[in-house]
Design a protein around this motif. Structure first.
Motif, PDB file in Angstrom:
ATOM      1  N   ASN A  79       0.835  -1.197   0.000  1.00  0.00           N
ATOM      2  CA  ASN A  79       0.000   0.000   0.000  1.00  0.00           C
ATOM      3  C   ASN A  79       0.869   1.245   0.000  1.00  0.00           C
ATOM      4  O   ASN A  79       1.811   1.344   0.781  1.00  0.00           O
ATOM      5  CB  ASN A  79      -0.880   0.010   1.258  1.00  0.00           C
ATOM      6  N   TYR A  80       0.532   2.184  -0.879  1.00  0.00           N
ATOM      7  CA  TYR A  80       1.278   3.426  -1.004  1.00  0.00           C
ATOM      8  C   TYR A  80       0.299   4.580  -0.799  1.00  0.00           C
ATOM      9  O   TYR A  80      -0.714   4.671  -1.481  1.00  0.00           O
ATOM     10  CB  TYR A  80       1.930   3.530  -2.387  1.00  0.00           C
ATOM     11  N   CYS A  81       0.640   5.464   0.114  1.00  0.00           N
ATOM     12  CA  CYS A  81      -0.251   6.554   0.496  1.00  0.00           C
ATOM     13  C   CYS A  81       0.553   7.854   0.525  1.00  0.00           C
ATOM     14  O   CYS A  81       1.686   7.867   1.016  1.00  0.00           O
ATOM     15  CB  CYS A  81      -0.800   6.245   1.887  1.00  0.00           C
ATOM     16  N   VAL A  82      -0.030   8.925  -0.007  1.00  0.00           N
ATOM     17  CA  VAL A  82       0.696  10.196   0.026  1.00  0.00           C
ATOM     18  C   VAL A  82       0.810  10.696   1.464  1.00  0.00           C
ATOM     19  O   VAL A  82      -0.077  10.481   2.285  1.00  0.00           O
ATOM     20  CB  VAL A  82       0.063  11.263  -0.894  1.00  0.00           C
ATOM     21  N   ALA A  83       1.912  11.351   1.728  1.00  0.00           N
ATOM     22  CA  ALA A  83       2.230  11.785   3.088  1.00  0.00           C
ATOM     23  C   ALA A  83       1.240  12.795   3.655  1.00  0.00           C
ATOM     24  O   ALA A  83       1.151  12.957   4.865  1.00  0.00           O
ATOM     25  CB  ALA A  83       3.647  12.352   3.135  1.00  0.00           C
ATOM     26  N   SER A  84       0.475  13.467   2.796  1.00  0.00           N
ATOM     27  CA  SER A  84      -0.496  14.452   3.292  1.00  0.00           C
ATOM     28  C   SER A  84      -1.702  13.798   3.974  1.00  0.00           C
ATOM     29  O   SER A  84      -2.451  14.475   4.684  1.00  0.00           O
ATOM     30  CB  SER A  84      -0.978  15.349   2.150  1.00  0.00           C
ATOM     31  N   SER A 109       1.291  -7.658   4.511  1.00  0.00           N
ATOM     32  CA  SER A 109       1.018  -6.308   4.046  1.00  0.00           C
ATOM     33  C   SER A 109       2.149  -5.356   4.398  1.00  0.00           C
ATOM     34  O   SER A 109       2.809  -5.507   5.426  1.00  0.00           O
ATOM     35  CB  SER A 109      -0.279  -5.819   4.711  1.00  0.00           C
ATOM     36  N   THR A 110       2.327  -4.382   3.522  1.00  0.00           N
ATOM     37  CA  THR A 110       3.248  -3.283   3.782  1.00  0.00           C
ATOM     38  C   THR A 110       2.500  -1.990   3.496  1.00  0.00           C
ATOM     39  O   THR A 110       1.740  -1.920   2.529  1.00  0.00           O
ATOM     40  CB  THR A 110       4.490  -3.389   2.866  1.00  0.00           C
ATOM     41  N   PHE A 111       2.682  -0.983   4.334  1.00  0.00           N
ATOM     42  CA  PHE A 111       2.031   0.314   4.140  1.00  0.00           C
ATOM     43  C   PHE A 111       3.123   1.373   4.147  1.00  0.00           C
ATOM     44  O   PHE A 111       3.854   1.518   5.123  1.00  0.00           O
ATOM     45  CB  PHE A 111       1.017   0.593   5.255  1.00  0.00           C
ATOM     46  N   ILE A 112       3.223   2.116   3.040  1.00  0.00           N
ATOM     47  CA  ILE A 112       4.307   3.078   2.864  1.00  0.00           C
ATOM     48  C   ILE A 112       3.733   4.462   2.581  1.00  0.00           C
ATOM     49  O   ILE A 112       2.851   4.609   1.734  1.00  0.00           O
ATOM     50  CB  ILE A 112       5.207   2.656   1.684  1.00  0.00           C
ATOM     51  N   PHE A 113       4.243   5.469   3.278  1.00  0.00           N
ATOM     52  CA  PHE A 113       3.904   6.857   2.968  1.00  0.00           C
ATOM     53  C   PHE A 113       4.950   7.389   1.990  1.00  0.00           C
ATOM     54  O   PHE A 113       6.148   7.179   2.175  1.00  0.00           O
ATOM     55  CB  PHE A 113       3.892   7.724   4.234  1.00  0.00           C
ATOM     56  N   VAL A 114       4.488   8.059   0.943  1.00  0.00           N
ATOM     57  CA  VAL A 114       5.372   8.609  -0.089  1.00  0.00           C
ATOM     58  C   VAL A 114       5.067  10.091  -0.271  1.00  0.00           C
ATOM     59  O   VAL A 114       3.993  10.562   0.099  1.00  0.00           O
ATOM     60  CB  VAL A 114       5.205   7.853  -1.431  1.00  0.00           C
ATOM     61  N   SER A 115       6.002  10.815  -0.851  1.00  0.00           N
ATOM     62  CA  SER A 115       5.776  12.252  -1.040  1.00  0.00           C
ATOM     63  C   SER A 115       4.688  12.510  -2.082  1.00  0.00           C
ATOM     64  O   SER A 115       3.925  13.469  -1.963  1.00  0.00           O
ATOM     65  CB  SER A 115       7.065  12.965  -1.425  1.00  0.00           C
ATOM     66  N   ARG A 116       4.642  11.673  -3.125  1.00  0.00           N
ATOM     67  CA  ARG A 116       3.568  11.775  -4.115  1.00  0.00           C
ATOM     68  C   ARG A 116       3.511  10.487  -4.906  1.00  0.00           C
ATOM     69  O   ARG A 116       4.462   9.704  -4.902  1.00  0.00           O
ATOM     70  CB  ARG A 116       3.747  12.979  -5.032  1.00  0.00           C
TER      71      ARG A 116
END
Length: 134
Positions: A79-84, A109-116
């Protein structure tokens, strides 16, 4: 059974996902990053994290079905989620996920916050792996 999930006592126990998935037989299905677009390639839920997560899970359901499976065949999600997106908003992910996956034996599962993410407006993306009995 060709797939087994476990949470060894020697590892941290986390709610919502399994620590280990062992696959001994079956067809491995790799699913590309699913984004919050509908079948007409229109963005769903602009600015609405919960709506985007729901659309991504709908897309994942369609991919699993096209491969001859369902959510019971899901073994891994990234899972990739924007940092906002805030921690409070992230609870929407857990609520949606728990409607789709087997919460007694959830996928790893892996959940990662990304800049965009790749496209403006995307708040969430997920890729996945499934094992389907052949």
């Amino acid at each position: 059974m060709t797939v087994s999930f476990s949470n060894p006592r020697t590892m941290p126990r986390r709610a919502g996902y399994s620590q280990i998935c062992e696959v001994t037989a079956g067809k491995l299905v790799l699913i590309a990053g699913q984004v919050p677009h509908d079948v007409n390639d229109k963005l769903v839920g602009e600015g609405d994290f919960a709506a985007q997560v729901e659309q991504v899970f709908r897309n994942l359901a369609a991919a699993l079905e096209a491969a001859g499976g369902s959510f019971r065949n899901l073994v891994k999600i990234n899972n990739y989620c924007v940092a906002s997106v805030t921690q409070e908003q992230r609870t929407a992910f857990q609520k949606v996920r728990d409607r789709y996956v087997d919460t007694a034996s959830p996928p790893v599962s892996t959940f990662i916050f990304v800049s965009r993410l790749a496209q403006p407006g995307w708040l969430f993306e997920m890729d996945a792996m499934a094992v389907i009995d052949g």
